[in-house]
Design an enzyme around this catalytic site. Structure first.
Site, mmCIF file in Angstrom:
data_model
loop_
_atom_site.group_PDB
_atom_site.id
_atom_site.type_symbol
_atom_site.label_atom_id
_atom_site.label_comp_id
_atom_site.label_asym_id
_atom_site.label_seq_id
_atom_site.Cartn_x
_atom_site.Cartn_y
_atom_site.Cartn_z
ATOM 1 N N ILE A 401 -16.246 3.519 -0.880
ATOM 2 C CA ILE A 401 -16.280 2.098 -0.547
ATOM 3 C C ILE A 401 -15.930 1.246 -1.758
ATOM 4 O O ILE A 401 -15.214 0.245 -1.647
ATOM 5 C CB ILE A 401 -17.672 1.763 0.023
ATOM 6 C CG1 ILE A 401 -17.833 2.457 1.388
ATOM 7 C CG2 ILE A 401 -17.895 0.267 0.145
ATOM 8 C CD1 ILE A 401 -19.259 2.714 1.804
ATOM 9 N N ASP A 402 -16.409 1.631 -2.936
ATOM 10 C CA ASP A 402 -16.153 0.866 -4.144
ATOM 11 C C ASP A 402 -14.664 0.835 -4.459
ATOM 12 O O ASP A 402 -14.089 -0.222 -4.730
ATOM 13 C CB ASP A 402 -16.938 1.492 -5.300
ATOM 14 C CG ASP A 402 -17.453 0.464 -6.290
ATOM 15 O OD1 ASP A 402 -17.344 -0.746 -6.013
ATOM 16 O OD2 ASP A 402 -17.995 0.864 -7.334
ATOM 17 N N ASP A 403 -14.026 2.000 -4.470
ATOM 18 C CA ASP A 403 -12.590 2.050 -4.735
ATOM 19 C C ASP A 403 -11.806 1.259 -3.710
ATOM 20 O O ASP A 403 -10.858 0.549 -4.046
ATOM 21 C CB ASP A 403 -12.111 3.505 -4.751
ATOM 22 C CG ASP A 403 -12.307 4.161 -6.098
ATOM 23 O OD1 ASP A 403 -11.396 4.078 -6.929
ATOM 24 O OD2 ASP A 403 -13.382 4.734 -6.321
ATOM 25 N N HIS A 477 -19.022 -5.795 -4.905
ATOM 26 C CA HIS A 477 -17.570 -5.644 -4.826
ATOM 27 C C HIS A 477 -17.069 -5.813 -3.394
ATOM 28 O O HIS A 477 -16.004 -6.392 -3.171
ATOM 29 C CB HIS A 477 -17.166 -4.279 -5.380
ATOM 30 C CG HIS A 477 -17.406 -4.130 -6.845
ATOM 31 N ND1 HIS A 477 -17.563 -2.904 -7.462
ATOM 32 C CD2 HIS A 477 -17.535 -5.054 -7.837
ATOM 33 C CE1 HIS A 477 -17.763 -3.080 -8.754
ATOM 34 N NE2 HIS A 477 -17.762 -4.382 -9.004
#
Length: 665
Positions: A401-403, A477
């Site tokens: 999810i972060d990427d 993010h």
């Protein structure tokens, strides 16, 4: 105390910066000019590091257990070669501290398990136990309780050679594969990194192999005649006591497990492993699961020439970094997608044209890396359509999810010649990310609702975090990405904002799960809250600004030691680093604190510490794998985050105009 502006435009107004030992008075226009020059040098440096295929990747440094376990694997499989052994030993020796020990991060305390594994690696390389550097290490190990006091994973490696008894290790049966996804302690209750490690280790635990030991390790026991002295069990009415007794029952089961059932369970685990092997031969794009998967399949009869094994071993070689002095360092993972999207954001925010060939080439590479097939995340979200990005070169089963959030933010900064292609990828990525929201309103890294309290209590799981609960940095993010996609008013984004506000620490900071630590969390959350529509005057933002002001170092930078994960006195405290200073600045700039003396001093720190080639040096570890237990030095962090902060100081946030503040926030 929160710093305030004096209303000046800054054109020729000298601003006093208290506490800076090298610059007592800084003119705002001088700082701006220095920031421009530093950003230009940094842009040139970063553009020069781009691969011809379009990606960026810095070394990912962890600790010597990666190198030791690589050598132990080769010893176990009988594929040890003198050149690799010599190069690995050169690296391991170079990381030894003056007292004979090894730490798990730069400047950190000595670590028992790392010291034991490094010692064994050097024994494999031929270092004698009576040599001074080895004798110092062994004496320290004994003083700390010997092998018996080390972590479970260290003792598993030793058990492979008879240096430790399998009966004295926690049990992990392969029958775990039969647990349905709704049952406690099923494999999907573990975070993806732990799941990929535990499944092959169930086979190893069942097989209990022992290879001939090339030497003894008596010198690492407090009493060689009694290497595993008994310890008192926890109370049976405590969770620790319950799981200790469960482990005892599993040891009894190991002796009576039906052979046919066990064989079926191990074969199910093997199928699960093979189905998740990536196209490059690795598993999950990370080294530990690959190592244990190779061992497990080998124990089930897979020859080293089998295509699965051949590809797996070849993938492990790609984790090796050769240094100019001949030393060989093993990366635990590789981070090209993460590094590339952060590099694109940094360059764009520093004023590089959106249609610059380097940015377009990077966008092309990122678009080709999109994952459009289902993975293990479908266990919790079976109806969700795929779309997203992973961290590594090859990890199609585990987009994160972060990427994905950061790739979307990067793609939005590029003027691509095929806009429809970009829009389609962004739409899929946003849809998948939003769909991975956990019940409480936040986001974890890889899975939704991966919050079971039981896996961390298993005696086996003492190697770090084994679940993937939502975190403030990932949630920040995602909220930031949604805001820049014009979705700040969506119910999902609003729930994310509410969760973030509720998670703010009493100090005004936010915990950092994937970066060190409260500086990272705060640097991730404040820009998200502002993008989502909170004004800079909001109490949560004011408290965050006040906290950042309060923990700024005298040199103008910010730093936070990894010990902050264990000891509150380290929170916000540590040697100044370029990356952590940049995180603090990103929060301050988002909060409208451009004229704040703390911001000016932070920018001055970055311009003052930049090297002539446009880079920054940063030996300190600012990345987090498992809080405290596994720390990371991302070698590109020291380049991309300072450039992003300088760029936003000079140019502002290039995507800010996209934000439509929702009413009612």
């Amino acid at each position: 105390m929160t710093a305030t502006t004096d209303g000046s435009t800054g054109a020729a107004h000298p601003r006093t910066v208290p506490g800076d030992p090298t610059d007592t008075t800084i003119r705002a226009d001088d700082v701006l000019a220095a920031a421009r020059r530093a950003a230009e040098r940094s842009v040139e440096h970063l553009l020069g590091r781009q691969d011809e295929q379009g990606w960026w990747k810095g070394d990912l440094a962890t600790n010597v257990t990666m190198d030791a376990e690589d050598l132990l694997l080769r010893q176990f499989l009988g594929i040890q070669d003198p050149d690799t052994l010599k190069a690995a030993a050169l690296f391991v020796r170079g990381e030894q501290l003056g007292d004979g020990t090894w730490a798990t991060f730069y400047g950190g305390p000595s670590d028992l398990s790392a010291t034991i594994e490094a010692y064994v690696a050097l024994r494999l390389a031929g270092d004698r136990p009576d040599e001074p550097h080895m004798a110092r290490a062994a004496a320290w190990v004994r003083d700390q309780g010997g092998i018996a006091a080390s972590r479970v994973f260290t003792r598993i490696w030793l058990a492979l050679f008879g240096w430790w008894k399998w009966d004295d290790l926690p049990e992990l049966p392969p029958e775990l594969m039969f647990f349905p996804s709704w049952a406690p302690l099923n494999i999907y209750d573990f975070g993806c990194w732990a799941r990929q490690t535990i499944v092959p280790l169930t086979i190893v635990s069942a097989k209990r192999p022992v290879r001939p030991a090339p030497f003894s390790l008596d010198e690492l026991h407090t009493d060689p005649s009694r290497p595993n002295p008994p310890v008192r069990k926890a109370s049976p009415v405590s969770w620790d006591g319950v799981f200790q007794r469960l482990d005892k029952a599993l040891h009894l089961y190991h002796r009576v497990a039906p052979r046919r059932l066990r064989r079926i369970a191990m074969n199910a685990a093997a199928r699960w492993i093979i189905e998740r092997q990536e196209s490059d031969g690795c598993w999950g794009g990370i080294q530990p699961p690959a190592v244990y998967s190779v061992i497990a399949l080998h124990l089930l009869g897979y020859d080293l020439d089998h295509p699965v094994m051949r590809a797996g071993l070849a993938s492990l070689d790609r984790f090796a970094v050769r240094r100019p002095d001949g030393a060989r360092m093993i990366e635990a993972c590789q981070s090209p997608v993460w590094d590339t999207c952060l590099a694109v954001i940094a360059l764009a925010d520093a004023g590089v044209s959106p249609d610059h060939p380097a940015l377009v080439k990077a966008a092309d590479w990122m678009l080709a890396e999109e994952i459009v097939r289902p993975g293990d995340w479908t266990v919790r979200r079976p109806q969700l359509q795929p779309g997203g990005w992973a961290f590594e070169f090859h990890n199609d089963n585990y987009p994160d999810i972060d990427d994905t959030a950061e790739v979307v933010l990067a793609l939005r900064r590029v003027r691509h010649p095929e806009p429809a292609r970009v829009e389609a990828a962004i739409e899929r990525g946003v849809r998948w990310t939003v769909g991975m929201q956990s019940r409480g309103g936040a986001w974890g890294a890889f899975d939704a609702d991966n919050t079971s309290p039981f896996p961390n209590r298993l005696p086996f799981c003492d190697f770090g975090e084994v679940i993937d609960p939502p975190s403030a940095d990932v949630t920040g993010h995602v909220v930031e990405m949604m805001a820049y996609e014009g979705r700040a008013g969506d119910p999902g984004a609003r729930r994310g904002v509410d969760w973030l506000l509720a998670e703010q620490d009493a100090s005004g900071a936010w915990f950092g799960r994937w970066g060190v630590n409260y500086v990272y969390g705060t640097g991730s959350v404040v820009p998200a809250l502002i993008a989502a529509g909170l004004p800079g005057s909001h109490l949560a933002v004011r408290r965050a600004v006040a906290w950042l002001d309060s923990v700024q170092n005298d040199d103008g930078g910010w730093g936070e030691d990894l010990r902050s994960y264990q000891d509150s006195k380290w929170i916000g405290r540590g040697e100044s680093t370029a990356s952590q200073t940049a995180w603090a600045l990103l929060a301050l700039l988002a909060a409208g604190e451009r004229e704040n003396p703390a911001t000016v001093r932070g920018i001055n720190f970055l311009t003052r510490t930049q090297q002539e080639d446009g880079s920054w040096d940063e030996p300190y570890f600012t990345g987090t794998g498992f809080p405290w237990d596994f720390s990371i030095n991302y070698h590109l962090y020291r380049q991309v985050f300072p450039l992003t902060a300088l760029g936003r100081y000079v140019h502002g946030d290039p995507l800010a105009a996209r934000v439509a503040s929702p009413a009612g926030i």
